[in-house]
Design an enzyme around this catalytic site. Sequence first.
Site, PDB file in Angstrom:
ATOM      1  N   GLU A  47       0.829  -1.204   0.000  1.00  0.00           N
ATOM      2  CA  GLU A  47       0.000   0.000   0.000  1.00  0.00           C
ATOM      3  C   GLU A  47       0.862   1.252   0.000  1.00  0.00           C
ATOM      4  O   GLU A  47       1.950   1.269   0.567  1.00  0.00           O
ATOM      5  CB  GLU A  47      -0.905  -0.008   1.225  1.00  0.00           C
ATOM      6  CG  GLU A  47      -1.927  -1.120   1.141  1.00  0.00           C
ATOM      7  CD  GLU A  47      -2.787  -1.244   2.386  1.00  0.00           C
ATOM      8  OE1 GLU A  47      -3.921  -1.707   2.252  1.00  0.00           O
ATOM      9  OE2 GLU A  47      -2.344  -0.890   3.478  1.00  0.00           O
ATOM     10  N   CYS A  85      -1.127   5.655  10.280  1.00  0.00           N
ATOM     11  CA  CYS A  85       0.068   4.955  10.731  1.00  0.00           C
ATOM     12  C   CYS A  85      -0.303   3.688  11.480  1.00  0.00           C
ATOM     13  O   CYS A  85      -1.175   3.710  12.337  1.00  0.00           O
ATOM     14  CB  CYS A  85       0.869   5.841  11.694  1.00  0.00           C
ATOM     15  SG  CYS A  85       1.366   7.360  10.949  1.00  0.00           S
TER      16      CYS A  85
END
Length: 366
Positions: A91, A348
């Site tokens: 990703e 994150c």
Amino acid sequence: MLDMFAQTRLQWEALCLELGLPLIHAKTIYRALFKEGHTDLATLASLPKILQEKLRDSFAGNGATIAKESLSRYDGTVKFLIRLGDGSLVESVLMPEKQRITLCISRQVGCAQACTFCYTGRMGLKRQMTAGEIVSQVWLARQWIREHPEWLEARSYPSFASVSNIVFMGMGEPLDNVIEVSRALHILSDPWGFHLALRKISVSTAGHRDGLVAILEEFPDLSLALSLHATTERERSQLMPINRRWPIGELLDFLRAHYERTGTDRSLLVQYTVIRGVNDSERQARELVELLRGLPVKLNLIPLNEVEPSRFQSPEPGSLEAFRDLLYEAGIRVMVRYSKGQDIDAACGQLVIKTKAEESESISVV
Ligand code: SF4
């Protein structure tokens, strides 16, 4: 076939020399591929026939494509699911910010470091990515922006705007893959290609000392981001197994010596994910001040993104504020950063390749 995305300009120049051609053709190839987005290099009319033939016979792409894209309804962040040539999935995340467009890229399929609070770490390491695959993420994001002028327009960017900053903070520990990352840095920063100055590229590490030594030798001015997340050796080893191999005290001493020796004006970005009841106490804030003393630090406090199933929780707003204030009063440049793209699992520690069933629940395809 060789991967055209993985060649440094010096390698293209070596090919020109081999064919007895002027080196200028290496710049033409770089500009066409990385600035203008052409992949059919053999059809470039400005190249001599012999070079066109060599390009046709010996060079190709690496097969990386955007398999799926997800657009955050809240902040315009776009998460790309990239399918690599062998079918592996990684990703990258495109983040619109005030003055810049940042792309967060992956450098490993999964991650071997197994930090306990990180969703990516649960995948384990599937394989390393090549420099060409790392670079292709930037190429694909730039193409995507070209094909989606409405995305720029909706955020008041000029029509020529594109990816301006890169952070190696996607999947994987970059310094576990230092040879390919270093080659990717040469390609990304080449003025004839993407022309991304090194100060606009930040490499993040969980504390891989051997990789740091190697990369700083080659790029002493590189912008670094260090994932810290704990303030004592014991607590950090519990959260981040890498600390058992390279204790944080020694690592920070190494970095202090590096900043002193080079006199570089780069700051060290320290990322500290704040986890309720784990690393958000007053005692830990004071230890953090001591730990960072003498380093040119910018500290980002990132409230944990809760990802199910997990035993970790986001901090209480009050304790996060108190934690930040203590650091601020001690003279540390500190900011609380909320991760972008939380509604599309792009924040994150949330980057992970999900099963099809999970994807259909959490991803809204543009
Ligand atoms: S935080 Fe970074 S180094 Fe740690 S497991 Fe996650 S991706 Fe790997």
